[in-house]
Design an enzyme around this catalytic site. Sequence first.
Site, PDB file in Angstrom:
ATOM      1  N   ASP A 172     -14.456   6.869  40.400  1.00  0.00           N
ATOM      2  CA  ASP A 172     -14.795   7.752  41.517  1.00  0.00           C
ATOM      3  C   ASP A 172     -13.565   8.073  42.358  1.00  0.00           C
ATOM      4  OD1 ASP A 172     -16.404   9.282  43.126  1.00  0.00           O
ATOM      5  OD2 ASP A 172     -17.203   7.605  44.287  1.00  0.00           O
ATOM      6  N   ASN A 189     -24.325  15.090  37.960  1.00  0.00           N
ATOM      7  CA  ASN A 189     -23.105  15.921  37.986  1.00  0.00           C
ATOM      8  C   ASN A 189     -23.355  17.353  37.495  1.00  0.00           C
ATOM      9  OD1 ASN A 189     -20.796  13.212  37.136  1.00  0.00           O
ATOM     10  ND2 ASN A 189     -21.346  14.027  39.138  1.00  0.00           N
TER      11      ASN A 189
HETATM   12  C1  FPP Z   1     -15.623  11.120  39.929  1.00  0.00           C
HETATM   13  O1  FPP Z   1     -14.793  11.639  40.918  1.00  0.00           O
HETATM   14  C2  FPP Z   1     -15.189  11.449  38.581  1.00  0.00           C
HETATM   15  C3  FPP Z   1     -15.881  12.193  37.659  1.00  0.00           C
HETATM   16  C4  FPP Z   1     -17.199  12.788  37.948  1.00  0.00           C
HETATM   17  C5  FPP Z   1     -15.334  12.493  36.328  1.00  0.00           C
HETATM   18  C6  FPP Z   1     -14.498  11.459  35.654  1.00  0.00           C
HETATM   19  C7  FPP Z   1     -13.793  12.117  34.539  1.00  0.00           C
HETATM   20  C8  FPP Z   1     -12.517  11.883  34.152  1.00  0.00           C
HETATM   21  C9  FPP Z   1     -11.645  10.858  34.736  1.00  0.00           C
HETATM   22  C10 FPP Z   1     -11.967  12.748  33.079  1.00  0.00           C
HETATM   23  C11 FPP Z   1     -11.759  12.221  31.720  1.00  0.00           C
HETATM   24  C12 FPP Z   1     -12.601  11.136  31.267  1.00  0.00           C
HETATM   25  C13 FPP Z   1     -12.710  10.695  29.990  1.00  0.00           C
HETATM   26  C14 FPP Z   1     -13.471   9.468  29.752  1.00  0.00           C
HETATM   27  C15 FPP Z   1     -12.122  11.370  28.823  1.00  0.00           C
HETATM   28  P1  FPP Z   1     -15.405  12.683  41.961  1.00  0.00           P
HETATM   29  O2  FPP Z   1     -15.190  14.055  41.423  1.00  0.00           O
HETATM   30  O3  FPP Z   1     -16.824  12.332  42.227  1.00  0.00           O
HETATM   31  O4  FPP Z   1     -14.510  12.439  43.220  1.00  0.00           O
HETATM   32  P2  FPP Z   1     -14.931  12.539  44.766  1.00  0.00           P
HETATM   33  O5  FPP Z   1     -15.971  11.493  44.985  1.00  0.00           O
HETATM   34  O6  FPP Z   1     -13.644  12.247  45.482  1.00  0.00           O
HETATM   35  O7  FPP Z   1     -15.423  13.925  44.999  1.00  0.00           O
END
Ligand code: FPP
Length: 247
Positions: A21, A69
């Site tokens: 996250d 998501n």
């Molecule tokens: C959460 O941060 C992250 C995600 C929803 C996506 C995670 C994906 C990756 C790291 C990309 C590649 C992964 C793989 C396994 C190939 P957020 O967007 O919720 O952040 P925020 O809470 O700060 O808005």
Amino acid sequence: MFSKEDINLDALPKHIAVIMDGNGRWAKMKGKIRTFGHENGVKAVRDTVEAAAELGVSYLTLYAFSTENWNRPKYEINALMTLLVSTISKETKTLMDNNIRLESIGDMSALPKKCMKELLEAKAKTAGNTRMTLVLALSYSSRWEIKEAMQKIAIQVKSGELQPENINEATIAENLNTAGMPDPELLIRTSGEHRISNFLLWQISYAELYFTDKLWPDFRREDLYEAIVSYQRRERRFGKTSEQLSA
Ligand code: FPP
């Protein structure tokens, strides 16, 4: 800063699950759009996977995309799916070189065709690898998974294959997406949020929870070591008393 030497390799968690996250906030702090954070999150994924495999962890599950998501802006969903496809196809060779098997949990049918195709190909190619299993939770939510399991069980009951009085905890576990995997013993969440967000609700019943303020793109192997050291310093009682454990 923690290193590999701080870890007792004989008492490793067999299964570590991670709620990655903070990508969006990381990007915003740098004055960039959210997808820049996801792109940089891949470096953290690579370092974490490599470190976990090197240590001898058997299962690593990463929450890459939740059912919820799908409600994000369309441009972000498209960017994330494109990133997933390109990362999976680019990293298949690394998985092969490191003897890592790729698995997934979640509603595969909801994924774009290209993403599903890359995923199925990488899973098939790495199926014989034995060092560690990397599980990607994609279009996953725990309540969805439990609902699916309930439906499968209901069908078995309806057909007479299963008697309601014979349903036990194992029946439920066997009908979840994680059937055959050990339950996570350590759950890590980055970015300072103290929530589970619909992730592996059944499976984390006895997991140790570890929260760090680090945003996911900044997470590195030393942070994984720190989480494992914290896990190893805890007394896991499973409902018993301290005295019973030391007896
Ligand atoms: C959460 O941060 C992250 C995600 C929803 C996506 C995670 C994906 C990756 C790291 C990309 C590649 C992964 C793989 C396994 C190939 P957020 O967007 O919720 O952040 P925020 O809470 O700060 O808005």
